[in-house]
Design a protein around this motif. Structure first.
Motif, PDB file in Angstrom:
ATOM      1  N   PRO A  38      39.733  42.697  42.066  1.00 25.53           N
ATOM      2  CA  PRO A  38      38.435  42.744  41.386  1.00 25.53           C
ATOM      3  C   PRO A  38      37.590  41.516  41.691  1.00 25.53           C
ATOM      4  CG  PRO A  38      40.193  43.372  39.876  1.00 25.53           C
ATOM      5  CD  PRO A  38      40.853  42.840  41.115  1.00 25.53           C
ATOM      6  N   LEU A  39      36.331  41.757  42.003  1.00 28.36           N
ATOM      7  CA  LEU A  39      35.411  40.680  42.350  1.00 28.36           C
ATOM      8  C   LEU A  39      35.322  39.656  41.230  1.00 28.36           C
ATOM      9  CD1 LEU A  39      33.158  39.717  44.370  1.00 28.36           C
ATOM     10  CD2 LEU A  39      31.548  40.975  42.915  1.00 28.36           C
ATOM     11  N   GLY A  40      35.401  38.377  41.611  1.00 26.32           N
ATOM     12  CA  GLY A  40      35.197  37.304  40.653  1.00 26.32           C
ATOM     13  C   GLY A  40      36.361  37.020  39.735  1.00 26.32           C
ATOM     14  N   THR A  41      37.562  37.501  40.068  1.00 22.63           N
ATOM     15  CA  THR A  41      38.714  37.288  39.190  1.00 22.63           C
ATOM     16  C   THR A  41      39.730  36.304  39.744  1.00 22.63           C
ATOM     17  OG1 THR A  41      39.855  39.192  40.169  1.00 22.63           O
ATOM     18  CG2 THR A  41      38.532  39.595  38.186  1.00 22.63           C
ATOM     19  N   LEU A  42      39.640  35.952  41.038  1.00 22.87           N
ATOM     20  CA  LEU A  42      40.627  35.070  41.659  1.00 22.87           C
ATOM     21  C   LEU A  42      39.941  33.940  42.404  1.00 22.87           C
ATOM     22  CD1 LEU A  42      43.152  37.646  43.189  1.00 22.87           C
ATOM     23  CD2 LEU A  42      43.517  36.211  41.174  1.00 22.87           C
ATOM     24  N   ASN A  43      40.540  32.757  42.310  1.00 24.54           N
ATOM     25  CA  ASN A  43      40.154  31.623  43.140  1.00 24.54           C
ATOM     26  C   ASN A  43      41.162  31.492  44.280  1.00 24.54           C
ATOM     27  OD1 ASN A  43      37.808  30.627  41.873  1.00 24.54           O
ATOM     28  ND2 ASN A  43      39.033  29.587  40.310  1.00 24.54           N
ATOM     29  N   THR A  51      44.837  31.508  42.186  1.00 25.60           N
ATOM     30  CA  THR A  51      44.920  31.359  40.740  1.00 25.60           C
ATOM     31  C   THR A  51      43.822  32.205  40.103  1.00 25.60           C
ATOM     32  OG1 THR A  51      45.691  29.084  41.010  1.00 25.60           O
ATOM     33  CG2 THR A  51      44.936  29.727  38.815  1.00 25.60           C
ATOM     34  N   PRO A  52      44.094  32.891  38.999  1.00 28.89           N
ATOM     35  CA  PRO A  52      43.029  33.612  38.301  1.00 28.89           C
ATOM     36  C   PRO A  52      41.884  32.684  37.914  1.00 28.89           C
ATOM     37  CG  PRO A  52      45.165  34.337  37.498  1.00 28.89           C
ATOM     38  CD  PRO A  52      45.418  33.159  38.401  1.00 28.89           C
ATOM     39  N   VAL A  53      40.690  33.223  37.899  1.00 26.62           N
ATOM     40  CA  VAL A  53      39.492  32.463  37.555  1.00 26.62           C
ATOM     41  C   VAL A  53      39.536  32.048  36.080  1.00 26.62           C
ATOM     42  CG1 VAL A  53      37.001  32.719  37.174  1.00 26.62           C
ATOM     43  CG2 VAL A  53      38.017  33.417  39.350  1.00 26.62           C
ATOM     44  N   ARG A  54      39.009  30.861  35.800  1.00 25.12           N
ATOM     45  CA  ARG A  54      38.898  30.365  34.432  1.00 25.12           C
ATOM     46  C   ARG A  54      37.436  30.458  33.984  1.00 25.12           C
ATOM     47  NH1 ARG A  54      41.615  26.823  30.862  1.00 25.12           N
ATOM     48  NH2 ARG A  54      40.179  25.795  29.418  1.00 25.12           N
ATOM     49  N   PHE A  55      37.215  31.009  32.794  1.00 25.02           N
ATOM     50  CA  PHE A  55      35.892  31.115  32.198  1.00 25.02           C
ATOM     51  C   PHE A  55      35.757  30.064  31.102  1.00 25.02           C
ATOM     52  CE2 PHE A  55      36.593  35.215  34.107  1.00 25.02           C
ATOM     53  CZ  PHE A  55      35.347  35.557  34.633  1.00 25.02           C
ATOM     54  N   ASP A  56      34.806  29.151  31.303  1.00 20.28           N
ATOM     55  CA  ASP A  56      34.574  28.093  30.328  1.00 20.28           C
ATOM     56  C   ASP A  56      33.431  28.474  29.391  1.00 20.28           C
ATOM     57  OD1 ASP A  56      36.571  26.354  31.323  1.00 20.28           O
ATOM     58  OD2 ASP A  56      35.221  25.777  32.962  1.00 20.28           O
ATOM     59  N   GLN A  57      33.475  27.923  28.198  1.00 20.87           N
ATOM     60  CA  GLN A  57      32.419  28.134  27.209  1.00 20.87           C
ATOM     61  C   GLN A  57      31.946  26.786  26.684  1.00 20.87           C
ATOM     62  OE1 GLN A  57      33.986  30.773  24.163  1.00 20.87           O
ATOM     63  NE2 GLN A  57      34.028  32.516  25.534  1.00 20.87           N
ATOM     64  N   TYR A 293      40.818  40.639  30.459  1.00 16.89           N
ATOM     65  CA  TYR A 293      40.220  39.351  30.123  1.00 16.89           C
ATOM     66  C   TYR A 293      40.559  38.992  28.674  1.00 16.89           C
ATOM     67  CZ  TYR A 293      37.191  40.089  34.216  1.00 16.89           C
ATOM     68  OH  TYR A 293      36.711  40.295  35.481  1.00 16.89           O
ATOM     69  N   TRP A 294      40.569  37.680  28.403  1.00 17.79           N
ATOM     70  CA  TRP A 294      40.663  37.204  27.024  1.00 17.79           C
ATOM     71  C   TRP A 294      39.242  37.214  26.441  1.00 17.79           C
ATOM     72  CZ3 TRP A 294      45.258  36.759  24.757  1.00 17.79           C
ATOM     73  CH2 TRP A 294      46.379  36.584  25.566  1.00 17.79           C
ATOM     74  N   ILE A 295      38.921  38.235  25.680  1.00 18.10           N
ATOM     75  CA  ILE A 295      37.569  38.418  25.149  1.00 18.10           C
ATOM     76  C   ILE A 295      37.512  37.854  23.732  1.00 18.10           C
ATOM     77  CG2 ILE A 295      35.784  40.092  24.529  1.00 18.10           C
ATOM     78  CD1 ILE A 295      36.233  39.948  27.505  1.00 18.10           C
ATOM     79  N   VAL A 388      41.583  34.587  33.461  1.00 15.30           N
ATOM     80  CA  VAL A 388      41.714  36.045  33.443  1.00 15.30           C
ATOM     81  C   VAL A 388      43.141  36.385  33.017  1.00 15.30           C
ATOM     82  CG1 VAL A 388      41.590  38.149  34.814  1.00 15.30           C
ATOM     83  CG2 VAL A 388      39.990  36.279  35.256  1.00 15.30           C
ATOM     84  N   ALA A 389      43.265  37.290  32.046  1.00 17.62           N
ATOM     85  CA  ALA A 389      44.584  37.567  31.460  1.00 17.62           C
ATOM     86  C   ALA A 389      45.505  38.300  32.429  1.00 17.62           C
ATOM     87  CB  ALA A 389      44.415  38.389  30.183  1.00 17.62           C
ATOM     88  N   GLU A 390      44.963  39.226  33.187  1.00 23.34           N
ATOM     89  CA  GLU A 390      45.790  39.952  34.159  1.00 23.34           C
ATOM     90  C   GLU A 390      44.885  40.498  35.249  1.00 23.34           C
ATOM     91  OE1 GLU A 390      49.184  43.489  34.477  1.00 23.34           O
ATOM     92  OE2 GLU A 390      48.221  43.043  32.562  1.00 23.34           O
ATOM     93  N   VAL A 391      45.253  40.237  36.489  1.00 24.25           N
ATOM     94  CA  VAL A 391      44.480  40.736  37.618  1.00 24.25           C
ATOM     95  C   VAL A 391      45.446  41.256  38.670  1.00 24.25           C
ATOM     96  CG1 VAL A 391      44.335  38.408  38.610  1.00 24.25           C
ATOM     97  CG2 VAL A 391      42.726  40.178  39.341  1.00 24.25           C
ATOM     98  N   GLU A 392      45.105  42.408  39.220  1.00 25.53           N
ATOM     99  CA  GLU A 392      45.945  43.037  40.233  1.00 25.53           C
ATOM    100  C   GLU A 392      45.300  42.889  41.601  1.00 25.53           C
ATOM    101  OE1 GLU A 392      47.644  47.107  39.567  1.00 25.53           O
ATOM    102  OE2 GLU A 392      46.511  47.574  41.392  1.00 25.53           O
ATOM    103  N   MET A 393      46.111  42.561  42.586  1.00 17.23           N
ATOM    104  CA  MET A 393      45.648  42.467  43.966  1.00 17.23           C
ATOM    105  C   MET A 393      46.557  43.333  44.835  1.00 17.23           C
ATOM    106  SD  MET A 393      46.778  38.503  44.581  1.00 17.23           S
ATOM    107  CE  MET A 393      46.056  38.458  46.203  1.00 17.23           C
ATOM    108  N   ARG A 394      45.927  43.980  45.810  1.00 16.51           N
ATOM    109  CA  ARG A 394      46.662  44.955  46.621  1.00 16.51           C
ATOM    110  C   ARG A 394      46.349  44.728  48.100  1.00 16.51           C
ATOM    111  NH1 ARG A 394      46.289  51.206  44.935  1.00 16.51           N
ATOM    112  NH2 ARG A 394      46.656  50.151  42.957  1.00 16.51           N
TER     113      ARG A 394
END
Length: 763
Positions: A38-43, A51-57, A293-295, A388-394
């Motif tokens: 998924p776009l924007g979920t992995l660095n 590593t999964p992307v981190r969303f800061d607030q 995602y952790w919403i 991101v709580a869980e991301v799948e890559m294929r």
């Protein structure tokens, strides 16, 4: 060359490089970038780590505004600093993230031209606007100014005219280099609903306004006036707009209007009417975010036509959420997150904010409405926090070699902080099918002949495809650890990987550095098997014949070992083995309750091998899986494929129609005499369980219902379950003479079945 072919070419080249090591390795940025995720979920770092992307607030929405494009009356418009009354050339410097650069209005321009306007490119839930000013020789802060905001709602059917509201401004001469204005207009009509308690780490501020345009106006000219940076602060990054790009979907039962809620444009909206189903909760839309995602915040912004007399509103509803778990039926398993009551009277809320404290892992959101109307929703804002709580890559379909390879183990190198994990799966196949998919101009798929028969004006696109051939396996079970034996069928020429990076907390994430599959050349190009007969009776000894046909190619080693998985231990006297038409005497035979292993007196290359054996079958259906090996490589077995669909499968026709799970019960002897003379000192409870592998309990009860002892047992060599009792209780004491009840219970997923029998104790 299409994208998939290009990726395959890259991966085949990489295989050739590492072939000498008999391994295929993925550990570079270039390799990982060919995978689908998924776009924007992995660095993906330069060193190849992921590593999964981190969303800061909170989140500053201004710098990335040029990434968004939206429609105006005049046509498509890219976000950014789109207007300035003076010095437009330098205007973009106020959102470049650098406070050392700045915009200065031209001193020669009139005061009415000292203004600048930012188009955020989409609607943003703005809680604060921060203005940074330089204070150095030649560049000083604006001294008097005001800041305005607009949600981008069209006020004209022909022109790009918007209503701006005052956010804040100076009340005295400004000497500060940082001035911040909270954005809080319209709070009287908003509603905030909370689920759970705050963990104290996240600000509880809920005031905001939906804005797309920010205008800064100087009220008077001042010497060397400059503006360095404008930060437009939201609670966090809204992930709604990239839903489709991530592979997600928002669906309103196929009506095709729900995407208006995630397009970033308050001029479009979604609304539903159910005049004939008033009072019922009707499923209206479901939203797949594309990843988990952790919403911690979801905002719904109501829609308002500029000419509508009544207030914008969102009516009685339930908000549903799911982390992606499925029900037994295969449907998404939703929880009810919030119940929103029917708004009363005139003061219907406009934006509704749902706060989740603590944050919750969500892949899906949904809404159901309890009235005849949903009200109108212009935009949804979904705000994640942490990783991101869980991301799948294929991966794509990776060709390991021209000849089939035996994949031995799957390895990876990863950093796994507490609460994080990596799940890996594989599937394998022998080839890829290439072709074209043909479409009618109206969008539906047609056959090639139908397409060729169409008139030119009705012919749509021809889309090439590359897809797995029929022999590809399903996805394997999860690999539990790095270095585990390969779980998909062997040997094969192609492999595909599916990796999930998962966290149980928003504050930590796994990092994957390398993936490696170890392989060797196969013993044979292929091997195919078939079993006869195809049917049997449950728990009754049956003679079977397994026939194995090698597919030999030049350079193959052949095999001199054979393993056949069996439903019960093979009767030794029933076992015969033929190579071609000749019966042979094996060098060694190993019989276990679930297999037979044979050492052959010669290396087999092209001749068929036939095994005759007698076993009991209990599982329906049961697949006789076979493997070939070689004494040069005692630690590995090459799998034998079925000659055709169900070619190695045996069915028990009476089992599906059977009303019971427990069958063929035998207690021997029925009279127990535990006196230590070696005759009748213990009894054996023997039975078969059909249609399930659920847990089994066997207990002894007295006639008054008291539990005497729970028995231990398991599957015997013949496949029956066997439990023994020596006439003692749970403390090991011999029970008094009398009649006792043997109770057998099977706890299947959909039913619990119990059967009782009598055993007598005499001494």
């Amino acid at each position: 060359m299409n994208r998939l072919s290009h990726c395959l070419s890259i991966l085949v080249l990489l295989v050739e490089i590492v072939h000498a090591q008999d391994s295929f390795v993925v550990d570079t940025k270039a390799q990982w970038e060919t995978w689908n995720f998924p776009l924007g979920t992995l660095n993906i770092e330069v060193d190849g780590s992921i590593t999964p992307v981190r969303f800061d607030q909170p989140f500053n929405a201004a710098p990335d505004s040029p990434l968004f494009t939206h429609e105006l009356r005049a046509g498509a418009q890219r976000g950014g600093v789109w207007k300035a009354g003076s010095n437009l050339a330098a205007a973009s410097l106020i959102i470049d993230g650098d406070t050392s650069t700045y915009w200065q209005p031209n001193p020669a321009d009139g005061a009415d031209q000292w203004w600048i306007e930012i188009d955020l490119g989409r609607m943003v839930a703005v809680g604060e606007v921060r203005l940074h000013f330089p204070d150095e020789a030649g560049a000083r802060p604006l001294r008097t100014f005001r800041v305005f905001g607009s949600d981008g709602k069209f006020q004209s059917i022909a022109d790009d005219v918007f209503t701006f509201n005052l956010i804040g401004g100076t009340t005295k001469r400004n000497e500060e280099t940082l001035v911040a204005f909270p954005v809080a207009f319209g709070e009287a009509t908003k509603r905030v609903i909370r689920l759970g308690q705050s963990d104290g780490t996240t600000a509880a501020n809920t005031a905001f306004a939906p804005l797309q345009y920010i205008r800064i106006v100087a009220d008077a000219k001042s010497d060397q006036a400059a503006l360095a940076e404008v930060e437009v602060m939201s609670f966090g990054q809204n992930i709604a707009g990239e839903t489709m790009a991530r592979g997600g979907l928002i669906d309103d039962q196929g009506k095709g209007r729900a995407s208006a809620m995630i397009d970033g444009d308050v001029n479009t909206f979604w609304e539903e009417l159910n005049w004939f189903e008033a009072g019922q909760f009707i499923a209206q839309w479901q939203w797949d975010l594309g990843a988990v995602y952790w919403i911690n915040r979801v905002i719904f912004v109501a829609f308002q036509e500029s000419t509508t007399f009544s207030r914008p509103r969102i009516l009685r509803h339930r908000l549903l959420g799911s982390d992606g778990s499925l029900k037994p039926s295969g449907e998404t398993d939703f929880d009810v997150l919030f119940d929103f009551p029917d708004p009363a009277g005139w003061h219907n809320p406009q934006p509704i904010t749902y706060l989740l404290r603590p944050s919750r892992p969500l892949r899906h959101l949904g809404m159901v409405f309890g009235g005849s109307s949903s009200g109108a929703i212009a935009e949804i804002v979904a705000v994640p926090t942490g990783y991101v709580a869980e991301v799948e890559m294929r991966s794509d379909f990776i060709k390991i070699g021209e000849r089939p390879k035996v994949f031995r183990t799957l390895e990876w190198d990863a950093d796994l902080p507490p609460g994080t994990q990596i799940r890996a799966q594989t599937r394998s196949g022998s080839g890829l099918d290439e072709g074209n998919t043909y479409y009618h101009r109206k969008g539906h798929e047609v056959t090639e002949d139908e397409y060729n028969a169409l008139k030119k004006r009705w012919k749509g696109d021809i889309v090439p495809y590359i897809r797995p051939s029929a022999d590809w396996s399903d996805w394997s079970n999860d690999y539990l650890f790095s270095g585990q034996e390969f779980l998909s069928p062997n040997p094969r020429r192609y492999v595909q990987f599916r990796i999930s990076l998962k966290s149980d907390t928003p504050t930590a994430a796994p990092t994957l550095r390398m993936l490696r599959i170890l392989y060797t050349d196969s013993f044979l190009n292929g091997a195919f098997g078939e079993v006869t007969p195809k049917e049997a009776r449950a728990g009754e000894a049956e003679d079977f014949t397994y026939r194995l046909q090698p597919d030999f190619a030049d350079g193959d080693r052949g095999f001199n070992r054979l393993r056949l998985d069996t439903p019960s231990q093979t009767a030794l006297g029933s076992l015969t083995i033929r190579i071609g038409a000749t019966e042979i005497e094996p060098l060694a035979v190993e019989l276990t309750p679930d297999s037979v292993v044979v050492a052959l007196p010669q290396v087999v290359r092209r001749q068929a091998v036939q095994i005759d054996l007698r076993v009991n079958v209990f599982e329906n259906p049961y697949a006789f899986n076979a493997f070939v090996g070689h004494t040069d490589d005692m630690g590995f077995w090459q799998q034998v494929d079925p000659m055709g669909r169900s070619a190695t499968t045996v069915f028990l026709p009476e089992v599906p129609a059977a009303l019971k799970l427990i069958d063929k019960i035998a207690i021997s002897p029925a009279v127990l005499t535990p006196n230590g003379d070696g005759i009748g000192d213990r009894t054996e409870v023997r039975f078969a369980v059909l249609k399930t592998d659920a847990p089994v309990d066997v207990d002894i009860y007295s006639l008054d219902g008291r539990l005497v002892r729970s028995l231990a047992g398991g599957r015997g060599n013949d496949g029956f379950l066997v439990y023994t009792w020596s006439g003692d209780d749970a403390l090991g004491r011999t029970v008094p003479p009398g009649i006792y009840v043997v109770r057998i219970d099977v706890k299947a997923q959909t039913d619990v079945e119990g059967v009782s029998r009598i055993v007598n104790v005499v001494y």
